[in-house]
Write a protein that holds these residues in place. Structure first.
Motif, PDB file in Angstrom:
ATOM      1  N   ASN A  94       0.799  -1.221   0.000  1.00 18.33           N
ATOM      2  CA  ASN A  94       0.000   0.000   0.000  1.00 18.33           C
ATOM      3  C   ASN A  94       0.834   1.275   0.000  1.00 18.33           C
ATOM      4  N   SER A  95       2.099   1.182   0.368  1.00 16.67           N
ATOM      5  CA  SER A  95       2.947   2.379   0.373  1.00 16.67           C
ATOM      6  C   SER A  95       3.624   2.610  -0.978  1.00 16.67           C
ATOM      7  N   ILE A  96       3.453   1.694  -1.910  1.00 12.99           N
ATOM      8  CA  ILE A  96       4.123   1.802  -3.212  1.00 12.99           C
ATOM      9  C   ILE A  96       3.307   2.688  -4.156  1.00 12.99           C
ATOM     10  N   ASP A  97       3.980   3.645  -4.770  1.00 16.42           N
ATOM     11  CA  ASP A  97       3.356   4.478  -5.802  1.00 16.42           C
ATOM     12  C   ASP A  97       3.357   3.681  -7.105  1.00 16.42           C
ATOM     13  N   PRO A  98       2.187   3.296  -7.616  1.00 17.64           N
ATOM     14  CA  PRO A  98       2.163   2.455  -8.816  1.00 17.64           C
ATOM     15  C   PRO A  98       2.767   3.137 -10.043  1.00 17.64           C
ATOM     16  N   ALA A  99       2.799   4.470 -10.052  1.00 15.85           N
ATOM     17  CA  ALA A  99       3.321   5.190 -11.213  1.00 15.85           C
ATOM     18  C   ALA A  99       4.835   5.153 -11.278  1.00 15.85           C
ATOM     19  N   THR A 100       5.493   5.197 -10.114  1.00 19.67           N
ATOM     20  CA  THR A 100       6.961   5.280 -10.077  1.00 19.67           C
ATOM     21  C   THR A 100       7.635   4.068  -9.459  1.00 19.67           C
ATOM     22  N   GLY A 101       6.884   3.286  -8.691  1.00 15.46           N
ATOM     23  CA  GLY A 101       7.479   2.172  -7.965  1.00 15.46           C
ATOM     24  C   GLY A 101       8.156   2.571  -6.677  1.00 15.46           C
ATOM     25  N   LEU A 102       8.196   3.873  -6.379  1.00  9.72           N
ATOM     26  CA  LEU A 102       8.810   4.345  -5.144  1.00  9.72           C
ATOM     27  C   LEU A 102       7.900   4.099  -3.950  1.00  9.72           C
ATOM     28  N   LEU A 103       8.495   3.939  -2.787  1.00 13.97           N
ATOM     29  CA  LEU A 103       7.719   3.702  -1.571  1.00 13.97           C
ATOM     30  C   LEU A 103       7.589   4.997  -0.783  1.00 13.97           C
ATOM     31  N   PHE A 104       6.367   5.317  -0.419  1.00 10.38           N
ATOM     32  CA  PHE A 104       6.119   6.474   0.417  1.00 10.38           C
ATOM     33  C   PHE A 104       6.537   6.163   1.852  1.00 10.38           C
ATOM     34  N   PHE A 105       6.975   7.195   2.563  1.00  8.36           N
ATOM     35  CA  PHE A 105       7.370   7.042   3.950  1.00  8.36           C
ATOM     36  C   PHE A 105       6.161   6.821   4.851  1.00  8.36           C
ATOM     37  N   SER A 106       5.017   7.404   4.483  1.00  2.00           N
ATOM     38  CA  SER A 106       3.836   7.290   5.344  1.00  2.00           C
ATOM     39  C   SER A 106       2.565   7.284   4.512  1.00  2.00           C
ATOM     40  N   THR A 107       1.528   6.689   5.111  1.00  3.01           N
ATOM     41  CA  THR A 107       0.186   6.698   4.534  1.00  3.01           C
ATOM     42  C   THR A 107      -0.796   7.025   5.654  1.00  3.01           C
ATOM     43  N   THR A 108      -2.031   7.306   5.257  1.00  2.97           N
ATOM     44  CA  THR A 108      -3.069   7.449   6.270  1.00  2.97           C
ATOM     45  C   THR A 108      -3.297   6.116   6.962  1.00  2.97           C
ATOM     46  N   GLY A 109      -3.982   6.157   8.089  1.00  6.71           N
ATOM     47  CA  GLY A 109      -4.197   4.960   8.877  1.00  6.71           C
ATOM     48  C   GLY A 109      -4.959   3.871   8.142  1.00  6.71           C
ATOM     49  N   ASP A 110      -5.801   4.264   7.190  1.00  3.27           N
ATOM     50  CA  ASP A 110      -6.544   3.267   6.420  1.00  3.27           C
ATOM     51  C   ASP A 110      -5.800   2.821   5.166  1.00  3.27           C
ATOM     52  N   PHE A 111      -4.579   3.336   4.966  1.00  2.52           N
ATOM     53  CA  PHE A 111      -3.704   3.026   3.834  1.00  2.52           C
ATOM     54  C   PHE A 111      -4.213   3.575   2.500  1.00  2.52           C
ATOM     55  N   PHE A 112      -5.298   4.313   2.490  1.00  5.00           N
ATOM     56  CA  PHE A 112      -5.895   4.753   1.234  1.00  5.00           C
ATOM     57  C   PHE A 112      -5.132   5.908   0.589  1.00  5.00           C
ATOM     58  N   THR A 113      -4.462   6.717   1.396  1.00  8.46           N
ATOM     59  CA  THR A 113      -3.793   7.907   0.883  1.00  8.46           C
ATOM     60  C   THR A 113      -2.321   7.887   1.252  1.00  8.46           C
ATOM     61  N   ARG A 114      -1.455   8.029   0.244  1.00  7.15           N
ATOM     62  CA  ARG A 114      -0.021   8.123   0.495  1.00  7.15           C
ATOM     63  C   ARG A 114       0.299   9.569   0.848  1.00  7.15           C
ATOM     64  N   LEU A 115       1.082   9.761   1.921  1.00  3.60           N
ATOM     65  CA  LEU A 115       1.259  11.091   2.476  1.00  3.60           C
ATOM     66  C   LEU A 115       2.598  11.739   2.170  1.00  3.60           C
ATOM     67  N   HIS A 116       3.679  11.046   2.440  1.00  2.00           N
ATOM     68  CA  HIS A 116       4.995  11.693   2.399  1.00  2.00           C
ATOM     69  C   HIS A 116       5.994  10.792   1.697  1.00  2.00           C
ATOM     70  N   LEU A 117       6.664  11.360   0.690  1.00  2.00           N
ATOM     71  CA  LEU A 117       7.703  10.638  -0.042  1.00  2.00           C
ATOM     72  C   LEU A 117       9.055  11.216   0.343  1.00  2.00           C
ATOM     73  N   GLN A 118       9.920  10.407   0.929  1.00  2.00           N
ATOM     74  CA  GLN A 118      11.214  10.898   1.399  1.00  2.00           C
ATOM     75  C   GLN A 118      12.236  11.116   0.288  1.00  2.00           C
ATOM     76  N   ARG A 119      12.050  10.446  -0.831  1.00  2.00           N
ATOM     77  CA  ARG A 119      13.054  10.438  -1.902  1.00  2.00           C
ATOM     78  C   ARG A 119      14.383   9.850  -1.420  1.00  2.00           C
ATOM     79  N   LYS A 120      14.258   8.869  -0.569  1.00  2.00           N
ATOM     80  CA  LYS A 120      15.384   8.075  -0.114  1.00  2.00           C
ATOM     81  C   LYS A 120      15.041   6.607  -0.343  1.00  2.00           C
TER      82      LYS A 120
END
Length: 422
Positions: A94-120
């Motif tokens: 659920n933390s993976i951005d399907p467009a880029t394959g990058l993993l977001f650092f955080s999501t909302t509690g229900d996993f529906f919304t990706r919140l913060h991408l660290q670019r690390k």
């Protein structure tokens, strides 16, 4: 009087099974959306339901490992650990951005919304770790988690080699060829995990055993570059190394993190074992354990400093006070000292182990705050330099179900193996 090794082992076992595991089982599992709450106050109350991908992957790994290695004498808790691992494993993607394959650092509690991408690249480290260890449980009957782990590891290696693939600016020519200790450790530690998971099962893998051994050999060479013997042979690993070698000309080049130096040292000992031995690198690792403890220990208040400037210059601003006392460097010190002592039998490592153990249990464990019970539950994480609590929380956006149980389990296992060999 300091506890002897068997007494410390008994304390670790009681802490793990009677306090740490029950705390996270009771308070961390999200029965509605899956995954784990990690922002927990001292009494287990959830103060933020955001899901942090580093900690989701780490918890899947740790619950899977507890199921596999730590709870044979407790079938009920063992099954609870497996259920906890499944809860998080099903949500790792659920933390993976399907467009880029990058993993977001955080999501909302229900996993529906990706919140913060660290670019690390580091969220990918714990995704791989979680997928691979969950595969080991046997619940992944079609090997899909192994495939995910292998695929993400390939991406991770590319992101480490070229940070611009994570959305960061291209590496300036002025710093081309520099290396980061964290990158070296991540590649090597995951390779060790693959070797462990695939032992006797290489037909399942798209890679060979030699593929991962070669990554480990390169990492061992990389550790040599970060080994600082300047200035009275201080014998520590520094975080950054320029293309031309270690340099004290910049704050980055002078950055010393005692806990990280110790962690890489004990990983280096495991790397030596994986490649069939290396006297050179074993000596480096043992020297770094001694050097990191000697240089990183606070003689006035006790405990390990979080960060230091190797030349005594002022540190750049940091979110966490550099002279604060954090839980995780002390867990790494416990592992490093236990491993060093069980390998060498040298009394200095046992003495340091007793010192770190005593400080850890008097600072992070044996204390009370309003509404809590002294000496129970998960460790506190953040203390001031003098050991007073800086935060009452026992979990957050970086502290979850990982460092404490890993250290306790590994130290117990190391002592048991050492006792069996005598």
């Amino acid at each position: 009087m300091p506890l002897d090794l068997s007494e410390m082992k008994a304390r670790w076992a009681a802490d793990l099974k009677d306090s740490v595991l029950p705390f996270w089982l009771a308070n961390s599992l999200d029965d509605l959306h899956g995954g784990y709450f990690t922002c927990l106050d001292h009494d287990g109350r959830v103060y933020d339901d955001t899901k942090y991908s580093w900690l989701q992957g780490r918890a899947v790994y740790m619950w899977s490992r507890m199921y596999l290695e730590g709870l044979d004498d407790d079938p009920t808790m063992r099954e609870a650990a497996l259920k906890a691992a499944e809860s998080g494993a099903q949500r790792l993607d659920n933390s993976i951005d399907p467009a880029t394959g990058l993993l977001f650092f955080s999501t909302t509690g229900d996993f529906f919304t990706r919140l913060h991408l660290q670019r690390k690249p580091y969220a990918a480290v714990f995704y791989v770790q979680g997928c691979l260890e969950f595969w080991r449980t046997g619940k992944d009957t079609d090997d899909s988690y192994l495939r995910r782990a292998e695929s993400m590891f390939e991406k991770l290696e590319k992101w480490i080699a070229d940070p611009s693939l994570c959305g960061r600016p291209p590496v300036p020519a002025a710093v081309a060829g520099s290396t980061n200790l964290a990158d070296i450790m991540c590649s090597a530690s995951l390779s060790l995990d693959f070797l462990k998971a695939l032992k006797g099962r290489w037909e399942k893998s798209s890679k060979s055993e030699e593929h991962y051994l070669e990554i480990i050999r390169r990492a061992m060479k990389g550790c040599e570059r970060h080994f600082d013997t300047r200035s009275n042979n201080r014998n520590v690993f520094l975080e950054s190394c320029s293309a031309t070698g270690l340099s004290s000309e910049t704050p980055a080049g002078r950055h010393f993190n005692p806990g990280h130096s110790l962690e890489v040292a004990w990983f280096l000992l495991l790397m030596c074992d994986a490649v069939g031995g290396s006297e050179t690198h074993s000596k480096i690792a043992l020297d770094v354990i001694s050097g990191s403890l000697n240089l990183g220990w606070d003689d006035q208040y006790g405990g390990l400093f979080y960060m230091m400037d190797i030349e005594g210059e002022p540190l750049l601003d940091a979110t966490v006070m550099a002279d604060g006392k954090l839980w995780w460097p002390h867990t790494e010190a416990l592992i490093a000292c236990t491993l060093a002592y069980t390998i060498t039998g040298e009394a200095k490592y046992l003495s340091w182990l007793q010192k770190v153990h005593d400080y850890s249990y008097s600072t992070f464990v044996d204390r009370n705050v309003e509404g809590g019970t002294e000496g129970t539950g998960e460790w506190f994480g953040y203390c001031n330099r003098d050991g007073t609590l800086a935060r009452t929380s026992k979990g957050g956006n970086y502290k979850g179900f990982f460092h404490v149980p890993r250290a306790l389990l590994m130290c117990i296992q190391l002592v048991e193996a050492w006792e069996a060999s005598k």
